[in-house]
Scaffold this motif. Sequence first.
Motif, PDB file in Angstrom:
ATOM      1  N   THR A  17       4.799 -24.322 -17.694  1.00 48.63           N
ATOM      2  CA  THR A  17       5.102 -23.198 -16.811  1.00 48.63           C
ATOM      3  C   THR A  17       3.727 -23.598 -15.604  1.00 48.63           C
ATOM      4  N   TYR A  18       2.115 -23.595 -16.278  1.00 48.94           N
ATOM      5  CA  TYR A  18       1.868 -23.502 -14.915  1.00 48.94           C
ATOM      6  C   TYR A  18       2.146 -24.978 -14.328  1.00 48.94           C
ATOM      7  N   HIS A  19       2.538 -25.800 -15.114  1.00 47.86           N
ATOM      8  CA  HIS A  19       2.369 -27.088 -14.021  1.00 47.86           C
ATOM      9  C   HIS A  19       3.626 -27.523 -13.029  1.00 47.86           C
ATOM     10  N   HIS A  20       4.818 -26.272 -13.869  1.00 46.75           N
ATOM     11  CA  HIS A  20       5.802 -26.125 -13.034  1.00 46.75           C
ATOM     12  C   HIS A  20       5.188 -25.410 -11.249  1.00 46.75           C
ATOM     13  N   SER A  21       4.645 -24.445 -11.664  1.00 47.35           N
ATOM     14  CA  SER A  21       4.340 -22.988 -11.127  1.00 47.35           C
ATOM     15  C   SER A  21       3.058 -23.906  -9.860  1.00 47.35           C
ATOM     16  N   VAL A  22       2.353 -24.597 -10.400  1.00 45.36           N
ATOM     17  CA  VAL A  22       1.585 -26.217  -8.836  1.00 45.36           C
ATOM     18  C   VAL A  22       2.922 -25.776  -8.221  1.00 45.36           C
ATOM     19  N   MET A  23       3.342 -26.922  -9.188  1.00 45.21           N
ATOM     20  CA  MET A  23       4.159 -28.379  -8.210  1.00 45.21           C
ATOM     21  C   MET A  23       4.703 -27.380  -7.370  1.00 45.21           C
ATOM     22  N   VAL A  24       5.820 -25.697  -7.648  1.00 47.42           N
ATOM     23  CA  VAL A  24       6.559 -25.200  -6.886  1.00 47.42           C
ATOM     24  C   VAL A  24       5.791 -24.912  -5.282  1.00 47.42           C
ATOM     25  N   GLY A  25       4.260 -24.435  -6.006  1.00 43.37           N
ATOM     26  CA  GLY A  25       3.426 -23.979  -5.081  1.00 43.37           C
ATOM     27  C   GLY A  25       3.126 -25.311  -3.781  1.00 43.37           C
ATOM     28  N   ASN A  26       2.704 -25.944  -4.267  1.00 47.50           N
ATOM     29  CA  ASN A  26       2.117 -27.503  -3.494  1.00 47.50           C
ATOM     30  C   ASN A  26       4.358 -27.525  -2.204  1.00 47.50           C
ATOM     31  N   LEU A  27       5.493 -27.399  -2.583  1.00 39.92           N
ATOM     32  CA  LEU A  27       6.327 -27.850  -2.631  1.00 39.92           C
ATOM     33  C   LEU A  27       6.291 -26.804  -1.161  1.00 39.92           C
ATOM     34  N   SER A  28       6.701 -25.637  -1.824  1.00 45.14           N
ATOM     35  CA  SER A  28       7.227 -24.283  -1.027  1.00 45.14           C
ATOM     36  C   SER A  28       5.039 -24.012   0.037  1.00 45.14           C
ATOM     37  N   GLU A  29       4.700 -24.320   0.100  1.00 45.38           N
ATOM     38  CA  GLU A  29       3.669 -24.288   1.205  1.00 45.38           C
ATOM     39  C   GLU A  29       3.825 -25.486   1.956  1.00 45.38           C
ATOM     40  N   ALA A  30       4.327 -26.799   2.166  1.00 41.33           N
ATOM     41  CA  ALA A  30       4.520 -27.832   2.803  1.00 41.33           C
ATOM     42  C   ALA A  30       6.036 -27.003   3.797  1.00 41.33           C
ATOM     43  N   ALA A  31       6.782 -26.472   2.770  1.00 38.44           N
ATOM     44  CA  ALA A  31       7.982 -26.552   3.044  1.00 38.44           C
ATOM     45  C   ALA A  31       7.781 -25.004   4.392  1.00 38.44           C
ATOM     46  N   ALA A  32       7.213 -24.230   3.854  1.00 38.51           N
ATOM     47  CA  ALA A  32       6.681 -22.960   4.863  1.00 38.51           C
ATOM     48  C   ALA A  32       6.386 -22.955   6.219  1.00 38.51           C
ATOM     49  N   GLU A  33       5.404 -24.317   5.773  1.00 37.63           N
ATOM     50  CA  GLU A  33       4.151 -24.282   7.126  1.00 37.63           C
ATOM     51  C   GLU A  33       5.025 -25.251   8.086  1.00 37.63           C
ATOM     52  N   ALA A  34       6.480 -25.546   7.652  1.00 37.22           N
ATOM     53  CA  ALA A  34       6.851 -26.682   8.439  1.00 37.22           C
ATOM     54  C   ALA A  34       7.944 -25.711   9.339  1.00 37.22           C
ATOM     55  N   ILE A  35       8.077 -24.548   8.997  1.00 39.74           N
ATOM     56  CA  ILE A  35       9.273 -23.384  10.042  1.00 39.74           C
ATOM     57  C   ILE A  35       8.205 -22.426  10.458  1.00 39.74           C
ATOM     58  N   GLY A  36       6.946 -22.223  10.222  1.00 33.65           N
ATOM     59  CA  GLY A  36       5.507 -21.505  10.366  1.00 33.65           C
ATOM     60  C   GLY A  36       5.582 -19.973   9.819  1.00 33.65           C
ATOM     61  N   ALA A  37       6.272 -20.241   9.029  1.00 32.15           N
ATOM     62  CA  ALA A  37       5.987 -18.895   7.842  1.00 32.15           C
ATOM     63  C   ALA A  37       4.502 -19.143   6.759  1.00 32.15           C
ATOM     64  N   ASP A  38       4.595 -18.283   6.092  1.00 25.97           N
ATOM     65  CA  ASP A  38       3.118 -18.150   5.617  1.00 25.97           C
ATOM     66  C   ASP A  38       2.633 -19.021   4.207  1.00 25.97           C
TER      67      ASP A  38
END
Length: 748
Positions: free
Chosen positions: A530-551
């Motif tokens: 779950t920890y590895h999954h959460s880190v991967m989700v963090g990388n993906l979600s951060e990139a997606a959020a910054e692409a649309i101007g979210a946090d």
Amino acid sequence: MDRKSAETRNAAEQPSWAASWKQSTGIRLALCVLFVLLFYLNLSPHLIPQTYNITLGEESGRDIVASKSLEDKIATAKAQELAAESVEPISSSLPLKPEAILNRVFNRIEVLNQDEGVSTSDKIEIYRGEIPSYYNEYIDEFVRTNSGKPDISEALLEEMSRVAKSQSYAVPAEVFYKLPALTPAQVAEMRQVAVNVARKLSADSIREAETSRAKVAELVNASSLTQRTTREVVQELARMSLMPNKFLDSAATEEARELARQNTTPVIIKEGGVIVKKGEVVTQEKLDMLAGAGLLGGQRSYWPQLGLLLTSLLFLLVLMVYLYQSGRIGGVKPRYNNMHLFMLWLILFLDLALMQATALAQSPAMPYIGYLAPAAVGTMLITLLLDKHLAIVSSFVFAIMGSIIFNHDVNLIFDFRYGFVICVVSFSAIFTVHRASQRSTILKAGIMASLFGAVTVLALLLLGDLPERQELLYSLGFAFVSGLITAVLVIGLMPFFELSFGILSALKLVELSNPNHPLLRKLLTETPGTYHHSVMVGNLSEAAAEAIGADGLLCRVGSYYHDIGKTKRPGYFIENQSGENPHDSIDPKLSKSIIVAHARDGVEMLKQHGIPKPLRDIAEQHHGTTSLKFFYFKAVKQAEAEGIEPDFTEDEFRYPGPKAQSKEAAIVGIADCVEAAVRSLRSPTMENVESMIQKIIKSRLDDGQFNECDLTLKELDKIGQTLKEAVIGIFHSRIEYPEEVKSKEKLA
């Protein structure tokens, strides 16, 4: 727990007033008035000329002292009233027993259902006519029984009767149609559950019965009742029986206030003390106390007050126009709510208070003390807690206010030397601290403010007549120390604003992303998958959020904690399994309950560790109300195999929600699905990765999971494209490119 119960629980946990005040127009107007008052009161001593009168009803032109000690009756009366007003209204609890109503209801059901001489339709009419009246009859009986008792006043009983009856509950008509069919065994079991629920809820102080009624469904669903009909009947009857048990005791309140008036110490003006302060309105009582003292009078002009009021309104207009123009997301949803406005007001108040405190030490002989004011505190706090651009606008307001507050030339309104210094130090602090990821950055910003402030003061001094060496050194020294004081104050004030207003600053997020945090260490050691999954989700979600101007930072840190609830039952989640899947041997409904519980468990764990609400919201909302179709279809197949009709619906196999309330929660939910789906692909290609991402987003869109957040279709497309690129970057070695696929086909 089904979705309806969860929604009821969430509504109970978050009262409507807690959310509505943030968007209330009335509150916003009140805050605007506070802004105007803040500007007006801070500038009034510096801009309004003081005049005094010696006639009755006007202001005194000088302090008049007492020649002997005497009582200030006016001040004493005011002190008595203040003491009385400070007494909080007293509420008293009454021993109301809703279980008495329930026992009467179930006694009636037991007797009437066993009477075979009464038809079902007649029973329904009897129940419809009698049961709703039991509530008011119990209240009336309680009033009659307790009337005249010394420990309960008649006013309290009257208040109880009025409030309790106004909060009565209307039992739905369909409940009465279900009562005749109940068996004695069912009635006995229902009685026990209903009485237990009523006793548990009424054990606490209840002011609003509706609040307790909202908790009934959750308790009943957790009881031993297994039949849907009996649960629904018990829920409605329990709600009908519940009533408030704590009421305003006006007699006790007035008695306490009168006692406070009597215990108030008289205000004594000692010999040599001031009877009439300079500028105080002289009343007849004051004239009597003065005993023939002379008065000074004169005419008063109100044009300066009007000018200052207009100036204050202009300051407000500057801030509100900026907030309106830049603070609307997609032109629809306001970005800044009343909580943000109040926090902005509080920051302005603190900054102006620091200026006023510095101005008290300033004098015409030592005007350079004004450079010591830590005027950049406000702009740094606004940058860190709200918005960099709002801080820039605010810095101009601070500069103008400072040039008035520190002005000592009676022939001028503004001394722009101070305003210019405030602008420079504010700008230097803003552009140093706006991307702060560590608290040490605040200190760096303070040092930059010190350097730029000293340079600016030196430039201004060199432009005029070169001052004496002592004045030069003092001016430069005060300007330099000001920046350091600013950094210290901001570091000290940041935790106060973060905790008081629930603001999750970038600095706090970076601290929470530390792998040594107890929860993240627990996640790593107990559920490495779950920890590895959460880190991967963090990388993906951060990139997606910054692409649309979210946090993006909020998404990344929220992803780290979003599955923390899985640590309670790690073996039931596939990323942590190394052998047999325990879901293969248990009922699909139990599997569903275990899976959906991780969101609720995660929120509870985050609360226990003091994790801020925005991160708890992501943990609670990242699945929304999505369906666990695998277990639903498994349950359907089991029912078909057993030859029975399914007694459940697909809605019972959904997460309890709520749906994503913010862009960040929605993005983490999408990234969570995408990462799990990509990991499940044996031979991922660019085509099936892209198709999978589009399918996940479309599925959630069709299911209405984005209905309560402000994501647009254009942003969803951008999120999908960004996630595809991020997935390819993260799983580069696993994903086959079209050219590689073609080469393999040729070799084959």
